[in-house]
Design an enzyme around this catalytic site. Structure first.
Site, PDB file in Angstrom:
ATOM      1  N   GLY A  66     -12.477   5.466   9.838  1.00 49.18           N
ATOM      2  CA  GLY A  66     -11.056   5.551  10.165  1.00 49.18           C
ATOM      3  C   GLY A  66     -10.627   6.989   9.996  1.00 49.18           C
ATOM      4  CB  ILE A 109     -13.471   5.962  14.557  1.00 48.90           C
ATOM      5  CG1 ILE A 109     -12.354   7.003  14.444  1.00 48.90           C
ATOM      6  CG2 ILE A 109     -14.627   6.484  15.397  1.00 48.90           C
ATOM      7  CD1 ILE A 109     -12.743   8.261  13.674  1.00 48.90           C
ATOM      8  NE  ARG A 122      -6.435   1.112  -0.069  1.00 51.04           N
ATOM      9  CZ  ARG A 122      -6.826   1.574   1.097  1.00 51.04           C
ATOM     10  NH1 ARG A 122      -6.048   1.451   2.135  1.00 51.04           N
ATOM     11  NH2 ARG A 122      -7.994   2.161   1.211  1.00 51.04           N
ATOM     12  CG  HIS A 130     -12.952   3.507   2.631  1.00 53.05           C
ATOM     13  ND1 HIS A 130     -13.634   4.581   3.171  1.00 53.05           N
ATOM     14  CD2 HIS A 130     -11.647   3.713   2.936  1.00 53.05           C
ATOM     15  CE1 HIS A 130     -12.783   5.393   3.773  1.00 53.05           C
ATOM     16  NE2 HIS A 130     -11.558   4.892   3.630  1.00 53.05           N
ATOM     17  CD  GLU A 185     -11.588  -2.596  13.265  1.00 51.90           C
ATOM     18  OE1 GLU A 185     -10.586  -2.951  13.898  1.00 51.90           O
ATOM     19  OE2 GLU A 185     -11.641  -2.578  12.015  1.00 51.90           O
ATOM     20  NE  ARG A 232      -9.318  12.110   3.210  1.00 48.55           N
ATOM     21  CZ  ARG A 232      -9.354  10.804   2.951  1.00 48.55           C
ATOM     22  NH1 ARG A 232     -10.291  10.318   2.144  1.00 48.55           N
ATOM     23  NH2 ARG A 232      -8.486   9.982   3.473  1.00 48.55           N
ATOM     24  CE  LYS A 241       0.274   3.012   6.759  1.00 45.90           C
ATOM     25  NZ  LYS A 241      -1.033   3.593   6.893  1.00 45.90           N
ATOM     26  CD  GLU A 279      -8.793  -0.974   3.989  1.00 43.99           C
ATOM     27  OE1 GLU A 279      -8.248  -0.729   5.083  1.00 43.99           O
ATOM     28  OE2 GLU A 279      -9.169  -0.085   3.219  1.00 43.99           O
ATOM     29  CG  HIS A 285     -13.783   2.093   6.378  1.00 44.94           C
ATOM     30  ND1 HIS A 285     -13.031   0.968   6.165  1.00 44.94           N
ATOM     31  CD2 HIS A 285     -12.889   3.101   6.559  1.00 44.94           C
ATOM     32  CE1 HIS A 285     -11.742   1.270   6.229  1.00 44.94           C
ATOM     33  NE2 HIS A 285     -11.627   2.564   6.447  1.00 44.94           N
ATOM     34  CG  ASN A 307      -1.887   1.109   1.281  1.00 40.66           C
ATOM     35  OD1 ASN A 307      -1.896   1.969   0.388  1.00 40.66           O
ATOM     36  ND2 ASN A 307      -2.713   1.140   2.302  1.00 40.66           N
TER      37      ASN A 307
END
Ligand code: ADP
Length: 393
Positions: free
Chosen positions: A209, A328, A95, A183, A330, A240, A16, A378, A207, A9
């Site tokens: 995050g 957030i 990704r 996502h 989870e 954002r 990553k 992911e 989702h 990624n």
């Protein structure tokens, strides 16, 4: 030696990665997760094993070395060769943020695919160039490794046409100015997991995050999402704006001296939780703060998650379940609780104790809408795509 899949990624200044053991018939098994950060400036390299234990930390590099994507990928492959000798990387999955109108699934990369993806750079200028840089670099560094591109947009390509349209003139729509949604790898992973928790039906997945969006799933297929042409639409996020009246952008351009670059910075980097709180883009900091601006940022976030969840329930014409995932979703029980309170009128009945424990089911037995916490993955979804794609080939 066991066969392995390397998942990449790539961002502007970081790569990553994750390594999965690819075993026939069973789910790919996570072996390592790591990252090279500070590309182009001050590199550092970290690797952890599947249980989260650190296996490598390196901050010291020869003076003057400023690794680029190719250098970092060569370093990662050499490190894996030397230090992860129980596994032999046989394929790589990337990704890739944008697959445009034509890619509705993962694809093995060749020259033609790279050319297609380069044409999509203007649609995702902050991410696509870095995704492609690492694909190109890997083709140079390790040309024998098959590479698979896995798109954040692909899962949403099956949405009904009406969900993909803007009310714009047809020529613009036909040229690709559409709602794509993002996502997708996270939502696809959750859709795969859902049968372990509930029967098929109408599900809204949140989702939440540092990037945040919602997706409406009908029997595991995406039918609507809150992100549109770019990943800035929909919910307010860490930095954002989320959905913003386009008139605000016109006003800033025409009356307040903003140019396109300043607008981009405002929309992507300076707004959201950070902009409203003036404190942090990190939900943990805001939940701990007693500053009223932090409280208002959290309130705005919760308000919009609730409002958009109801809009997606309307797209589904009903709601059987709500799923929280990502950083957030989870971990932040307080945010989940407040979102669920806002959705009581839709049939959501939270079990506060189960919510504090983190689920997986956090609604009462009698709740007309069941509510769940399901961790997303992911990287694993990419590993699964690599396996399926190469088997099919
Ligand atoms: P991304 O992968 O998009 O960078 P994540 O899914 O890791 O993001 O989510 C990051 C967000 O999750 C941050 O806003 C962080 O504050 C939030 N987060 C992580 N752990 C917690 C926690 N225990 N409580 C509240 N928020 C958390």
């Amino acid at each position: 030696m066991k066969p392995g899949i390397l998942v990449i990624n790539a961002g502007s200044s970081s790569i990553k990665f994750a390594v999965f053991r690819d075993a026939a018939q069973i789910e790919p098994q996570l072996l390592l997760k790591g990252q090279m950060e500070g590309l182009g400036s001050d590199p550092n390299f970290r690797v952890k094993d599947a249980s989260g234990q650190s296996v490598e930390e390196r901050d010291e590099w020869p003076r003057g070395s400023s690794l680029d994507h190719a250098g970092a990928l060569r370093y990662i492959l050499d490190w894996l060769d030397e230090c992860a000798s129980e596994v032999k990387i046989g394929a790589v999955g990337h990704r890739v943020v944008h697959g445009g109108l034509s890619y509705d699934r993962a694809v093995q990369v060749d020259e033609g695919v790279i050319a297609d993806l380069e044409r999509l750079i203007p649609l995702a200028p902050l991410h696509q160039p870095h995704n492609l840089a690492s694909i190109r670099a890997l083709a140079e560094v390790a040309p024998e490794l098959p590479q698979v591109a896995c798109f954040d947009t692909a899962f949403h390509r099956a949405q009904p046409r009406v969900a993909q349209l803007f009310a714009l003139p047809r020529a613009l729509l036909d040229s690709g100015v559409r709602r794509y949604g993002f996502h997708g790898l996270s939502y696809e992973y959750i859709a795969r997991r859902l049968p372990d928790y509930m029967p098929a039906g109408k599900v809204v997945v949140a989702h939440l995050g540092s990037g945040a969006s919602l997706c409406a799933l009908q029997d595991g297929r995406s039918v609507e999402s809150t992100m549109g042409f770019t990943a800035v639409d929909g919910l307010p996020m860490g930095t954002r704006t989320g959905a913003l009246d386009p008139g605000v952008v016109l006003y800033l351009l025409q009356e307040r001296g903003y140019d396109a670059r300043a607008i981009e910075k405002l929309l992507y980097k300076e707004s959201g939780l950070l902009g409203v709180s003036g404190i942090s883009n990190d939900m943990r900091d805001l939940l701990e703060s007693d500053d009223p601006n932090a409280a208002e940022a959290v309130e705005l976030f919760v308000y919009h998650v609730g409002k958009h969840a109801a809009a997606l329930a309307s797209a589904l014409e009903g709601l059987d379940a709500l799923v929280f995932t990502a950083g957030i979703g989870e971990n932040a029980a307080a945010v989940r609780e407040r979102v669920c309170r806002r959705l009581e009128w839709l049939g959501v009945r939270l079990d506060p104790e189960a919510n504090r424990r983190g689920g997986p089911r956090i609604s009462t037995e009698a709740s007309p809408v069941s509510v769940w916490v399901i961790p997303t993955d992911e990287e694993r979804m990419i590993a699964l795509h690599v396996r399926d794609c190469l088997r099919a080939a």
